[in-house]
Design a protein around this motif. Sequence first.
Motif: not given
Length: 489
Positions: A393-395, A367-372, A384-388, A329-332
């Motif tokens: 935004a970039g997409q 950032t998503l890779i680093a968190i994982t 995951f919310a912040v990197p998403l 949802l954050p990405m959406a």
Amino acid sequence: MTNSTIAAGQAWHTPRSMARAGGLHGIGVYVLLAGAFLPIADFFIVNVALPTIATSLQATPAALELVVSVYGVAYAAMLVLGGRLGDRFGRHSLFLVGLSGFILASLACGLAPTIDLLIAARLVQGAMAAMLVPQVLATFQATLEGERKTRAIALYGATSGIAAVVGQLAGGLLVSANLFGTSWRPIFLINIPLGVMVFFASRAVVPANRSPHPAGIDVAGTILFAATLTALLVPLTEGHSLGWPAWTWTMLAAAVLLAVATVTVERAAEARGEMPLLPPSLLKLPSMSRGLAMITLFSVGFGAFMFVFALTVQNGLGANPLESGLAILPMAAMFFIGSVVSPRIIGRFGRGALAAGGLLQALGLVTLIAITVSSWPTVSLIEFAVPLVVIGAGQSMLFSGLFRAVLADVPKHLAGVGSGVLITLQQSGLALGVATLGTLYLTLEPASISHAFGTVIACQFVIVVMLVLCTGLLPRFNKDQVDAQPVEM
């Protein structure tokens, strides 16, 4: 009555009267966008339902990949033909035919008792989507002018991206709701009432329109292109799970030969004065040749991301389908916000805005890779919310800009062909992403889910960096292509 006259006086015309006069009211724009939303969302809506479908229908991982990719193959293979048929027989007529077929195929998917019948129904569903979707962009190109057309195309790009993430969210909600004990089936059955509403609304507010100079139907080109896609994507999807038997390598070799044959036939057809399925002269336009390559790469990464994210949060982090859908949802939300403001930003900064969007997406992926890597297996979905948000935004910036760049130089009388080519390569990229990076994920998953996820996201990072480096190759945006002011639809 001309389109400009209709546009100037639209405030004094009802949507129905404008449609009768050959114009497209703002309400008609949104009705067409709603029609396009359903097939786009359906490519992604199954992602969060795949573990449930596997349990319900005893499906193998390869069969689950086919549930996703066979839809994309049929969709991509038939899209240009759908655009061509709309130019010849009427775009609104083909829109209604495709929507009707899509509704019936959705019913078949929702009632499928076996995985084989579900795959077959998804094949038909993808073919019907290909009759429907090209008519939307082609109608915008043919019935709108100036700022209204720019805005409508931007909204289409936004709809495409939003449908992907909303589809995944809706899939999680519907599977978790388990309405009347139907498990995953409502993800397809929901298309029936929504499709019926769009059907009758479009009959009231969308004008009949067709190309004044429709191109012929390129039978040979259509068959060769469809065969090329099939020969490429089927072995890439099935090869790993079957141990790469000889027939998979034979099909991949055949795909190369079929691709060469397709190019040869298309060039010969255009040399004879015919309009081939994929016109070489149209593909040579700077906006098409460069933009299409970039939108295909973007779609490869996007399709793979949505596929592996859903599997990772469910199989790796133990999330249920609802939690999996909510995780995206954050990405959406950010994709939607970014799509609304992107015309103004691109209007001011041009290609630089696309490069900035790509860099922002790359930052989110890292950032998503680093968190994982650092938190697995105790990582929280909230982390995951912040990197998403950053990725979304970039997409939105990159995707919206690429969509408009591709269509910038397409002549109006080739609107259906140009739109069909664009969506074909977009959809081909999505299916190719699932077949390649999705297969890579499934190969690495048994050893380490976090490693598999990180590897695929790293591949997407490389793709995004390549897109950033290539933004300077796109034609410069001018005011006719991108308007910085908000436009009342």
